[in-house]
Every structure is written in C-alpha cells, then in structure tokens.
Design an enzyme around this catalytic site. Structure first.
Site, PDB file in Angstrom:
ATOM      1  N   GLU A 319       0.859  -1.178   0.000  1.00 55.94           N
ATOM      2  CA  GLU A 319       0.000   0.000   0.000  1.00 55.94           C
ATOM      3  C   GLU A 319       0.894   1.226   0.000  1.00 55.94           C
ATOM      4  OE1 GLU A 319      -2.465   1.975   0.028  1.00 55.94           O
ATOM      5  OE2 GLU A 319      -4.255   0.740  -0.138  1.00 55.94           O
ATOM      6  N   ARG A 473      -5.356   3.753  -0.114  1.00 55.59           N
ATOM      7  CA  ARG A 473      -6.312   2.961  -0.903  1.00 55.59           C
ATOM      8  C   ARG A 473      -5.745   2.620  -2.275  1.00 55.59           C
ATOM      9  NH1 ARG A 473     -11.859   6.153  -0.251  1.00 55.59           N
ATOM     10  NH2 ARG A 473     -10.560   7.821  -1.079  1.00 55.59           N
ATOM     11  N   HIS A 474      -4.477   2.187  -2.253  1.00 54.15           N
ATOM     12  CA  HIS A 474      -3.784   1.775  -3.466  1.00 54.15           C
ATOM     13  C   HIS A 474      -3.216   0.363  -3.282  1.00 54.15           C
ATOM     14  CE1 HIS A 474      -2.751   6.335  -4.087  1.00 54.15           C
ATOM     15  NE2 HIS A 474      -3.991   6.066  -4.435  1.00 54.15           N
ATOM     16  N   PRO A 475      -4.035  -0.668  -3.160  1.00 49.02           N
ATOM     17  CA  PRO A 475      -3.489  -2.018  -2.974  1.00 49.02           C
ATOM     18  C   PRO A 475      -2.743  -2.485  -4.213  1.00 49.02           C
ATOM     19  CG  PRO A 475      -5.854  -2.121  -3.362  1.00 49.02           C
ATOM     20  CD  PRO A 475      -5.507  -0.669  -3.220  1.00 49.02           C
TER      21      PRO A 475
END
Length: 537
Positions: A319, A473-475
């Site tokens: 992340e 919120r960047h998996p």
C-alpha cells in the site's frame, strides 16, 4: 434514490469468444477497448451494476450530508462485499473499492503521475525489494497512450519527472490560493513545488465537460470532467464488446491438461450460474479480488489455487501509507475552493541511499470540512450558522505524503473460510502491516512537512502516527510480475507462468509499489497486456 440503470439485460453467456475480461475498472476497460478495437470478440464480466450518470448529483449530496458515510455513496457493504482484516492494521477494503461499471475510478481522486525509473530497479539500485522484469523505457509509449486515452491535464514544470516523449494532452490546472502560501515557504527552503497531473478535464476533451468546480472529485464527479473507466467501457461496446453487469465471477475452470483455461464461471441476479468460454482470459479485478478468485479456483490439479505454483498468489501486498501534518494559520487559506490537490513535490522521490525511501508530498486543498458539511452538520440558522462556518473554516492547512512500502511476504490476501459472501464463497482476509522502511520514510516526510509549516508561521495541530497510518487505498502486489516462475505469478507479458491463456492486468502485478498513485501505471500495463493478448490471438 435510483441506484442503477434498470433493464431486462440478457446475462446468458455468449458463444465462445476471443477474450473474456473480468472486471470493468480502468484495467479491464482499457484492455477490453484495445482488444475490441483490434477486431476481437470481447465479453466483459463485472460483479457490480451499471450506475446511472444522472444520479451523480445525488451521490455527491449523500457524501456531503452527515447522515451518510463514504460507503453509502456507491452502495458498498453487506454480504456481497464482506471481508476480514486480521493484520496489525485494519485495512478499509470497502472504502477502497467500488463494484460496478467504472470500478474504483468512480470515486478516485484522479491523480496520474508516472512511476520513476528507480521504481523498476529497486533490488539492483538499493539491494531491497525486487526488480521489475520490464523497465520504465518499456512502458514509456504506453504511458503516453494512456495519458491521451484518459485525458490528462499537466505541465512540464516538474524537474524530477522521468523523461517524456510528448506534452500532456491538456494544460495543467492553476495552483490554488493555499498553494501560493505553501509556495512562499517552499521557495525559502529550496523545496520545489510543481503542478499535479490529473485525469480531470481542464478543457472540454473527448466529448466530456471541462471541470466546473464541484470540488467533490472523490467520491463523485457530477459533471463527468474527471475520467472514469465508464468512458472506455462505452468505447469497447461501440467496437462490439459485450458487457454483462451484476455477474460476479465464481471461479475459473481449466482444461484436463491444466495448461489452459476453458471457461469463466459467473453468477447472475436470477440465481443462475453460467460458463463463459473464451480463448483468452484477462483478469482485471484489482489486487484483492484477483488473488481471491485464483485461490477460489482450486482444483485437483491446482490444490493451492490457480496460477499459484510459486505460492506467491495473494502475498506481497503493498500500500501507500499516508503521512500527514496539519496546522492552523491566523490568515485565511481558502480551503475547499477547488479540487483536492493542485500542487505536489517529487523532490524527495529519487534518493541515493536505500532508506529513507521514496515519498511524494501533496499540498492539500480540503484540510477541513467544507462550508456545506459544516452547515448541514451544525443545525443552526441565520447569523448563528454564518458564525459557525466562520469559526470552523478558513485557516486550516495540511501537507500529505504518499510513502513507499516494501513488499513483505507476510502482507497478503488469503481466504477466510469462517465467513462467506452472498454466493457462499469464503471472503477475502486482508493482512496488512507497515514495516520499518515505511515507518522511517514517514518520519522523514513529517520532518519536511513540519519545516514547511514552521516557515509559514503555522501552529502544528497534528501529525499521523507512523505506526498506525491510514492507507491511501492503493493495494498492489498480490500476483507479482517476475522472470522466475518460482517466485512470481506472471511474466513480463503479464501472462501467468502456469496457464498460457490467462493474463492479469492489475496493480496486483507490481513487484514494488513506489510512492506514486498507481492508476496511470495500471493503465499502461493494461495496454501492454492487450498488445500481447492480441499477438497470441
């Protein structure tokens, strides 16, 4: 409120098609359009609905009203979207994703920087992380193409940006008033500010409106000026692709040899399950659902899940931990007058030593509740309400930073067999922790942020705890790309090592995560993957 486009859609499978794309977010939409434009017969399967554009204003209102929260805007939650999070930190999966045509671009902020050369060479340069099996130069033409396709507003004022081959399609948005205040302090400290590339129209582009300044880019753009993947789903349909919404894929079925996929099995709202046969399959359902689907597709041939001979499916989740510093000025800062971010700093991205790692500074324009949010939440009227708005708005500041996190095997997506979704499948369990590299980099970022705010004469009112940061919120990283089938899931073509007709287009293939917003790189990889699938067909 009407939530979806109502129809009597035929959700039965097509005859065997050239390509079945799973997921209608940016990766799936771009890949599907690229392949349909080349003349291939394409079917897109999307777990969520097709949303009505006319409902965007009401979705924005939901976001602004205190009675609702982020999940209400795009109807996330319930058994359909159930998940577990058993790591050191809770992972907010349902505020990270959206199920529906357009995927996460329905609520994204729209920032689209490119990754830097060093992001592809972490092990070679620093002895940490992994090298990608492709380089920045390999992706350069695809970066340029996806900038044109999405419509990116930017300026060539960033001295730290990797080399470009063409100007941005649109001019950059002007800096905000708050940016000018930050700029004076940064100039005194020899810290360079520059514009932020955005997939948001600074002028009419590709038939879509110029930005009209709603200021709610995340989670809803009522004007359509911010790019969403709906654009390329529509373009794929215009080229003959078929889109089946509300069709969550249940598993992938392989042939007797185990070397090829035969069909994609999906459910429909009427309770039926169908098999879509395809010559090629492109998985484009994100860094959480992609490994989950592979693990759900276990068989006698693949007891540990599909494409998982390496054991890497679901592992190495990354992340971008968010590090922020807040302050107050005596003077007004004019928050919420424009969108979220118009200026950044990449000065601290490329570095000589392995630690601290890369970071991207972001100068925030919404460091407080908007006047609308204050008004709706205060409950007073007339002069009392005006006084409340004046007290609660106007002099806040925030500097944020996206921070590099290294791939760690223990960070992973696995199946939680103790709970099932609305179709009886084990839900994803997201196991996430930060690690020393990211913690040290966050502390470094906050020292820089504090220097800037001190120079401005601001009073520091808060900082992120580096041990418990929020996720941007960047998996990324759960089906990593690599040359060695023993340690990776897909190769440089983005084709799985184990199945010759299964391609993955997703941030899940990132071997390392850098500190840049990932969507432009996702788009570039999707166009690259489509080119290889076209060759195979």
């Amino acid at each position: 409120m009407s939530t979806t486009v109502t129809d009597e859609a035929d959700r039965s499978p097509s005859e065997r098609v050239d390509v079945c794309v799973v997921g209608a977010g940016p990766a799936g939409a771009l890949a599907a359009y690229s392949l349909a434009e080349r003349g291939h017969d394409v079917v897109i399967l999307e777990a969520g609905p097709r949303f009505s554009f006319e409902d965007r204003l009401r979705r924005m209102e939901r976001f602004l009203r205190p009675a609702y929260d982020w999940l209400d805007v795009w109807e996330m939650g319930g058994d359909r979207d159930a998940y577990a999070s058993t790591g050191e930190l809770h992972y907010p999966l349902n505020t990270t994703r959206i199920k529906g045509i357009g995927g996460t671009t329905l609520h994204w902020l729209g920032l689209v920087p490119r990754y830097h050369e060093k992001d592809f060479e972490m092990e070679s340069r620093y002895g940490i992380g992994e090298d990608w099996p492709i380089s920045y130069d390999d992706l350069r033409p695809y970066y340029a193409e996806v900038e044109r396709e999405m419509g990116v507003a930017g300026a060539e004022d960033n001295p730290f940006e990797p080399p470009r081959e063409s100007p941005f399609p649109m001019d950059a948005f002007p800096p905000s008033y708050a940016d000018s205040l930050f700029g004076e302090a940064c100039e005194a400290l020899d810290i360079a500010m520059h514009s932020t590339p955005q997939a948001r129209n600074s002028e009419t582009y590709d038939g879509r409106s110029q930005c009209v300044g709603y200021g709610t880019c995340a989670p809803a753009c009522p004007s359509g000026a911010k790019y969403t993947a709906e654009v390329h789903v529509a373009k794929a349909e215009a080229e003959g692709a078929r889109v089946i919404d509300r069709a969550p894929v249940q598993r992938l079925a392989h042939d007797d040899s185990g070397g090829r996929l035969e069909a994609v099995e999906y459910a429909t709202p009427d309770g039926e399950t169908h098999r879509q046969e395809a010559r090629q399959v492109v998985l484009a359902c994100g860094a959480i659902e992609t490994p989950r689907l592979l693990l759900l597709s276990e068989s006698d041939r693949y007891p540990d899940g599909l494409a998982n001979s390496s054991g890497a499916v679901g592992r190495y989740l990354m992340e971008h931990p968010f590090a922020g510093t807040d302050g107050l000025l005596l003077d007004e800062t004019r928050q919420n007058h424009v969108g979220f971010i118009t200026s950044e700093c990449h000065q601290f991205y490329d570095h000589e030593e392995s630690t601290p790692g890369s970071l991207k500074l972001e100068f925030i324009n919404n460091a407080e509740p908007s006047p609308v949010e204050i008004a709706l939440g205060d409950g007073s009227w007339g002069d009392d309400l005006v006084g409340a708005i004046r007290r609660e708005s106007g002099n806040s500041l925030r500097i944020g930073a996206l921070v590099e996190q290294l791939p760690r095997e223990e960070n992973r997506v696995q199946l939680d067999t103790s709970r099932t979704d609305d179709h009886g499948n084990p839900v994803p369990d997201v196991v996430w922790s930060v690690g020393d590299h990211a913690i040290e980099t966050m502390r470094y970022a906050q020292r820089i942020q504090r220097r800037i705010l001190d120079e401005m004469g601001a009073r520091i009112t808060g900082q992120t705890d580096p041990h418990t940061p929020g996720a941007a919120r960047h998996p990324m990283g759960t089906t990593r790309m690599g040359s060695d089938p023993e340690t990776s899931v897909v190769d440089a073509r983005l084709r799985t090592h184990d199945l010759e007709n299964l391609t993955i287009a997703s941030s899940s293939v990132f071997p390392t995560g850098g500190a840049m917003n990932p969507t432009l790189t996702i788009g570039a990889l999707s166009l690259l993957a489509a080119e290889y699938v076209d060759e195979d067909l």
